[in-house]
Design a protein around this motif. Structure first.
Motif, PDB file in Angstrom:
ATOM      1  N   TYR A   3     -88.841  84.714  46.606  1.00 44.71           N
ATOM      2  CA  TYR A   3     -89.523  84.779  47.931  1.00 44.71           C
ATOM      3  C   TYR A   3     -90.018  86.352  48.096  1.00 44.71           C
ATOM      4  CZ  TYR A   3     -88.081  80.071  49.391  1.00 44.71           C
ATOM      5  OH  TYR A   3     -87.771  78.788  49.238  1.00 44.71           O
ATOM      6  N   GLY A   4     -91.386  86.563  48.409  1.00 45.95           N
ATOM      7  CA  GLY A   4     -91.743  87.769  48.411  1.00 45.95           C
ATOM      8  C   GLY A   4     -91.214  88.858  47.560  1.00 45.95           C
ATOM      9  N   ALA A   5     -90.911  90.145  48.021  1.00 46.61           N
ATOM     10  CA  ALA A   5     -90.556  91.089  46.992  1.00 46.61           C
ATOM     11  C   ALA A   5     -89.103  90.996  46.732  1.00 46.61           C
ATOM     12  CB  ALA A   5     -90.775  92.456  47.732  1.00 46.61           C
ATOM     13  N   GLY A   6     -88.270  90.125  47.288  1.00 52.20           N
ATOM     14  CA  GLY A   6     -87.218  89.885  46.905  1.00 52.20           C
ATOM     15  C   GLY A   6     -86.044  90.980  47.660  1.00 52.20           C
ATOM     16  N   LEU A   7     -86.390  91.751  48.458  1.00 51.85           N
ATOM     17  CA  LEU A   7     -85.495  92.695  49.217  1.00 51.85           C
ATOM     18  C   LEU A   7     -84.501  92.406  49.916  1.00 51.85           C
ATOM     19  CD1 LEU A   7     -88.394  95.215  50.190  1.00 51.85           C
ATOM     20  CD2 LEU A   7     -87.090  95.271  48.172  1.00 51.85           C
ATOM     21  N   ASN A   8     -84.526  91.144  50.089  1.00 51.45           N
ATOM     22  CA  ASN A   8     -83.518  90.256  51.173  1.00 51.45           C
ATOM     23  C   ASN A   8     -82.095  90.549  50.636  1.00 51.45           C
ATOM     24  OD1 ASN A   8     -86.223  89.028  51.125  1.00 51.45           O
ATOM     25  ND2 ASN A   8     -85.624  88.662  53.295  1.00 51.45           N
ATOM     26  N   VAL A   9     -81.173  90.702  51.469  1.00 49.49           N
ATOM     27  CA  VAL A   9     -79.981  90.964  51.059  1.00 49.49           C
ATOM     28  C   VAL A   9     -78.935  89.572  51.641  1.00 49.49           C
ATOM     29  CG1 VAL A   9     -77.881  92.423  51.111  1.00 49.49           C
ATOM     30  CG2 VAL A   9     -79.882  93.170  50.459  1.00 49.49           C
ATOM     31  N   ARG A  10     -78.120  88.956  50.654  1.00 53.62           N
ATOM     32  CA  ARG A  10     -77.397  88.016  51.224  1.00 53.62           C
ATOM     33  C   ARG A  10     -75.798  88.479  50.633  1.00 53.62           C
ATOM     34  NH1 ARG A  10     -81.027  87.213  53.669  1.00 53.62           N
ATOM     35  NH2 ARG A  10     -82.034  85.318  54.109  1.00 53.62           N
ATOM     36  N   LEU A  55     -54.894  86.814  59.500  1.00 51.59           N
ATOM     37  CA  LEU A  55     -54.418  85.554  58.683  1.00 51.59           C
ATOM     38  C   LEU A  55     -53.974  85.802  57.287  1.00 51.59           C
ATOM     39  CD1 LEU A  55     -57.217  83.032  60.416  1.00 51.59           C
ATOM     40  CD2 LEU A  55     -55.024  83.994  61.166  1.00 51.59           C
ATOM     41  N   GLY A  56     -54.200  86.929  56.912  1.00 55.21           N
ATOM     42  CA  GLY A  56     -53.725  87.224  55.539  1.00 55.21           C
ATOM     43  C   GLY A  56     -54.509  86.838  54.432  1.00 55.21           C
ATOM     44  N   TRP A  57     -55.682  86.252  54.636  1.00 53.23           N
ATOM     45  CA  TRP A  57     -56.601  85.676  53.627  1.00 53.23           C
ATOM     46  C   TRP A  57     -57.444  86.751  52.968  1.00 53.23           C
ATOM     47  CZ3 TRP A  57     -61.735  86.997  52.754  1.00 53.23           C
ATOM     48  CH2 TRP A  57     -62.433  86.270  52.014  1.00 53.23           C
ATOM     49  N   SER A  58     -57.338  86.670  51.462  1.00 55.50           N
ATOM     50  CA  SER A  58     -58.357  87.601  50.824  1.00 55.50           C
ATOM     51  C   SER A  58     -58.740  86.731  49.488  1.00 55.50           C
ATOM     52  CB  SER A  58     -57.461  88.708  49.868  1.00 55.50           C
ATOM     53  OG  SER A  58     -56.120  88.042  49.220  1.00 55.50           O
ATOM     54  N   PRO A  59     -59.977  87.218  49.092  1.00 51.37           N
ATOM     55  CA  PRO A  59     -60.786  86.328  48.135  1.00 51.37           C
ATOM     56  C   PRO A  59     -59.996  86.343  46.709  1.00 51.37           C
ATOM     57  CG  PRO A  59     -62.186  88.102  48.701  1.00 51.37           C
ATOM     58  CD  PRO A  59     -60.826  88.392  49.563  1.00 51.37           C
ATOM     59  N   HIS A  60     -60.131  85.212  45.910  1.00 47.97           N
ATOM     60  CA  HIS A  60     -59.649  85.381  44.404  1.00 47.97           C
ATOM     61  C   HIS A  60     -60.804  85.712  43.546  1.00 47.97           C
ATOM     62  CE1 HIS A  60     -56.710  82.619  46.438  1.00 47.97           C
ATOM     63  NE2 HIS A  60     -55.894  83.612  45.574  1.00 47.97           N
ATOM     64  N   TYR A  61     -62.204  85.220  43.845  1.00 45.92           N
ATOM     65  CA  TYR A  61     -63.173  85.674  42.851  1.00 45.92           C
ATOM     66  C   TYR A  61     -63.579  87.155  43.156  1.00 45.92           C
ATOM     67  CZ  TYR A  61     -63.639  81.058  41.598  1.00 45.92           C
ATOM     68  OH  TYR A  61     -63.511  79.652  40.866  1.00 45.92           O
ATOM     69  N   ALA A  62     -62.963  88.065  42.339  1.00 46.59           N
ATOM     70  CA  ALA A  62     -63.287  89.540  42.245  1.00 46.59           C
ATOM     71  C   ALA A  62     -64.680  89.766  42.304  1.00 46.59           C
ATOM     72  CB  ALA A  62     -62.319  90.394  41.541  1.00 46.59           C
ATOM     73  N   SER A  63     -65.368  89.009  41.092  1.00 45.08           N
ATOM     74  CA  SER A  63     -66.766  89.729  40.835  1.00 45.08           C
ATOM     75  C   SER A  63     -67.898  88.575  40.997  1.00 45.08           C
ATOM     76  CB  SER A  63     -66.605  90.189  39.114  1.00 45.08           C
ATOM     77  OG  SER A  63     -67.657  89.832  38.531  1.00 45.08           O
ATOM     78  N   PHE A  64     -68.612  89.031  41.624  1.00 51.23           N
ATOM     79  CA  PHE A  64     -69.911  87.826  41.781  1.00 51.23           C
ATOM     80  C   PHE A  64     -70.620  87.650  40.233  1.00 51.23           C
ATOM     81  CE2 PHE A  64     -74.652  87.392  42.433  1.00 51.23           C
ATOM     82  CZ  PHE A  64     -74.434  86.250  43.023  1.00 51.23           C
ATOM     83  N   VAL A 100     -75.544  91.467  47.628  1.00 51.49           N
ATOM     84  CA  VAL A 100     -76.347  91.679  46.386  1.00 51.49           C
ATOM     85  C   VAL A 100     -77.754  91.181  46.884  1.00 51.49           C
ATOM     86  CG1 VAL A 100     -76.770  91.066  44.122  1.00 51.49           C
ATOM     87  CG2 VAL A 100     -74.706  90.823  44.973  1.00 51.49           C
ATOM     88  N   GLY A 101     -78.839  92.114  46.640  1.00 53.44           N
ATOM     89  CA  GLY A 101     -80.205  91.729  46.893  1.00 53.44           C
ATOM     90  C   GLY A 101     -80.700  90.585  45.969  1.00 53.44           C
ATOM     91  N   ASN A 102     -81.666  89.587  46.503  1.00 50.54           N
ATOM     92  CA  ASN A 102     -82.274  88.482  45.771  1.00 50.54           C
ATOM     93  C   ASN A 102     -83.053  88.884  44.408  1.00 50.54           C
ATOM     94  OD1 ASN A 102     -81.632  87.018  48.189  1.00 50.54           O
ATOM     95  ND2 ASN A 102     -83.693  86.873  48.961  1.00 50.54           N
ATOM     96  N   LEU A 103     -83.764  90.013  44.487  1.00 49.59           N
ATOM     97  CA  LEU A 103     -84.202  90.458  43.168  1.00 49.59           C
ATOM     98  C   LEU A 103     -83.189  90.534  42.201  1.00 49.59           C
ATOM     99  CD1 LEU A 103     -86.431  91.435  41.386  1.00 49.59           C
ATOM    100  CD2 LEU A 103     -86.290  93.604  42.493  1.00 49.59           C
ATOM    101  N   GLU A 104     -82.020  91.246  42.362  1.00 51.70           N
ATOM    102  CA  GLU A 104     -81.026  91.449  41.656  1.00 51.70           C
ATOM    103  C   GLU A 104     -80.223  90.030  41.125  1.00 51.70           C
ATOM    104  OE1 GLU A 104     -78.028  94.296  42.976  1.00 51.70           O
ATOM    105  OE2 GLU A 104     -76.859  93.788  41.408  1.00 51.70           O
ATOM    106  N   VAL A 105     -80.047  89.135  42.174  1.00 53.16           N
ATOM    107  CA  VAL A 105     -79.656  87.983  41.844  1.00 53.16           C
ATOM    108  C   VAL A 105     -80.479  87.183  40.737  1.00 53.16           C
ATOM    109  CG1 VAL A 105     -79.089  85.404  42.908  1.00 53.16           C
ATOM    110  CG2 VAL A 105     -78.466  87.490  43.961  1.00 53.16           C
ATOM    111  N   VAL A 106     -81.809  87.188  40.933  1.00 50.21           N
ATOM    112  CA  VAL A 106     -82.532  86.413  40.016  1.00 50.21           C
ATOM    113  C   VAL A 106     -82.402  86.982  38.783  1.00 50.21           C
ATOM    114  CG1 VAL A 106     -85.241  86.165  39.571  1.00 50.21           C
ATOM    115  CG2 VAL A 106     -84.211  85.602  41.616  1.00 50.21           C
ATOM    116  N   ARG A 107     -82.488  88.537  38.318  1.00 47.47           N
ATOM    117  CA  ARG A 107     -82.544  89.158  37.146  1.00 47.47           C
ATOM    118  C   ARG A 107     -81.113  89.061  36.380  1.00 47.47           C
ATOM    119  NH1 ARG A 107     -86.044  93.266  36.058  1.00 47.47           N
ATOM    120  NH2 ARG A 107     -84.136  94.419  35.090  1.00 47.47           N
ATOM    121  N   LEU A 108     -79.945  88.669  37.309  1.00 48.62           N
ATOM    122  CA  LEU A 108     -78.801  88.741  36.908  1.00 48.62           C
ATOM    123  C   LEU A 108     -78.741  87.197  36.382  1.00 48.62           C
ATOM    124  CD1 LEU A 108     -76.060  89.898  36.380  1.00 48.62           C
ATOM    125  CD2 LEU A 108     -75.350  89.008  38.738  1.00 48.62           C
TER     126      LEU A 108
END
Ligand code: NAD
Ligand code: TDX
Length: 336
Positions: A204-211, A288-297, A244-252
């Motif tokens: 969508y558009g220029a893909g500058l949006n970040v999620r 609550l002592g939570w932390s993520p297990h997936y270190a890398s997108f 991560v920016g949308n453009l980077e996600v698509v390229r990845l």
């Protein structure tokens, strides 16, 4: 523990059921799901014989009252969840997200049952790309789309039921999830399945949006952390520092699938498109002592691509109707 899981045939809810039965096998799970276009019992393949599955609507007060009465905890995932659909037809969003949540709250109030409300960071609106502050539990609500407005409305109902009626309720607001069993209408699965089909990804558009991406299992672990250890009446933001920016996600996606990273199309932008979401999950981590297990997108995305390659029978039935809906969305936007 007897858990009533609404929306358990959808993306996050089905992953929640799988993970719960893996990590807490003593849990007695009932799933309530209307099996809309977004839900399928195939998402519960392998565990269907270990849960009670009830096909029904969260806005059906009689059914909801019967199911809630039997539960120790209600975990509410069911929703209309896609922003683009809410631009074409907002009605089902108001009905399921607002009226459905109201219906559950009334049943929970009547029977004194513990309630957890699964919500989104989109209730806070969006950030500028260079905003130094991320969303926290104190950020004012400022939703942009019909989808996020109905989620905000449902959150506010929960807060009011806590204050007015002393409900034992918690809320979690999470950032964008990715992982197995996500409907092909959503950004990442749409592009993965396009590439499998030899179709160029649509940005969508220029893909500058970040999620702010988080693996669905990390989100669901956070939901259990809040159910187990969260303070009644409180809100917890869930995110894994995954901007991560949308453009980077698509390229990845293209790169990981062995394609030219520039082999995508830019299409008409989403109306009212939120620019950036970003979560500060300090409270969840420290209290609550939570932390993520997936270190890398990148690794999580590669595993997700593998899942879609191996499970075409799961997603193929959704693909044609979804792309037809997108063609209609583009037509409507194009006429503006
Ligand atoms: P989804 O669209 O994949 O699944 C929704 C499920 O709810 C489907 O199984 C559908 O059949 C069911 N459903 C819809 N209307 C219903 C009704 N009236 N009665 C009973 N069941 C009904 O959605 P998802 O991505 O799994 O999102 C689940 C929840 O998590 C939603 O509340 C959403 O707002 C929230 N959330 C999602 C994300 C994300 O990135 N996907 C991020 C944060 C929060
Ligand atoms: O084809 C596409 N091309 C594209 O560039 C699609 C489908 C999306 N996009 C963009 C729009 C967004 O900036 O990708 C980004 C992610 O889009 P979606 O997957 O539609 O997610 P989003 O709108 O960010 O909302 C998601 O996260 C918060 C979930 O769908 C919501 O349910 C959740 O609340």
């Amino acid at each position: 523990m007897k858990a009533l899981v609404t929306g358990g045939a959808g993306f996050i809810g089905s992953n929640f059921v799988h993970r719960t039965l893996q990590t807490r096998p003593d849990t007695d799970v009932t799933v309530l799901d209307a099996l809309t276009y977004a839900g399928s019992t195939t998402s519960l393949d392998g565990v269907l014989d270990r849960v009670r599955f009830v096909e029904g609507d969260v806005a059906d007060a009689g059914l909801v009252d019967r199911l809630v009465r039997e539960a120790d905890v209600v975990v509410h995932f069911a929703a209309e969840s896609h922003n683009d659909n809410s631009l074409l037809d907002p009605g089902p969003f108001v009905r399921t997200n607002v009226v459905g949540t109201f219906t559950l709250l009334e049943a929970v109030r009547a029977h004194g049952v513990r309630y957890h409300h699964v919500s989104t960071d989109e209730v806070y609106g969006d950030l500028e790309l260079d905003d130094p502050e991320r969303f926290t539990e104190r950020t004012p609500y400022n939703p942009s789309s019909p989808y996020s407005a109905t989620k905000a409305g449902s959150d506010l109902l929960v807060r009011a039921w806590v204050r007015s009626f002393g409900l034992r309720a918690t809320i979690s607001n999470c950032s964008n999830n990715y992982g197995p069993r996500q409907h092909v209408e959503k950004f990442i699965p749409r592009q993965i399945t396009n590439v499998i089909d030899g179709v160029r990804p649509k940005l969508y558009g220029a893909g500058l949006n970040v999620r702010d991406w988080i693996h669905v299992d990390d989100h669901n672990d956070a939901v259990w952390a809040v159910v187990d250890r969260g303070e009644a009446g409180e809100t917890y933001l869930v995110g894994a520092d995954g901007e991560v920016g949308n453009l980077e996600v698509v390229r990845l996606v293209l790169e990981l699938m062995g394609e030219d990273p520039d082999g995508f199309d830019q299409v008409t932008d989403r109306a009212g498109h939120d620019l950036r979401y970003a979560i500060d999950a300090t409270r969840l981590r420290t209290e609550l002592g939570w932390s993520p297990h997936y270190a890398s997108f990148r690794d999580g995305l590669a595993a997700t691509i593998d899942w879609y390659r191996a499970n075409e029978a799961w997603w193929r039935p959704q693909k044609e109707a979804t792309e037809a809906r997108y063609a209609r969305t583009q037509q409507v936007l194009g006429r503006r």
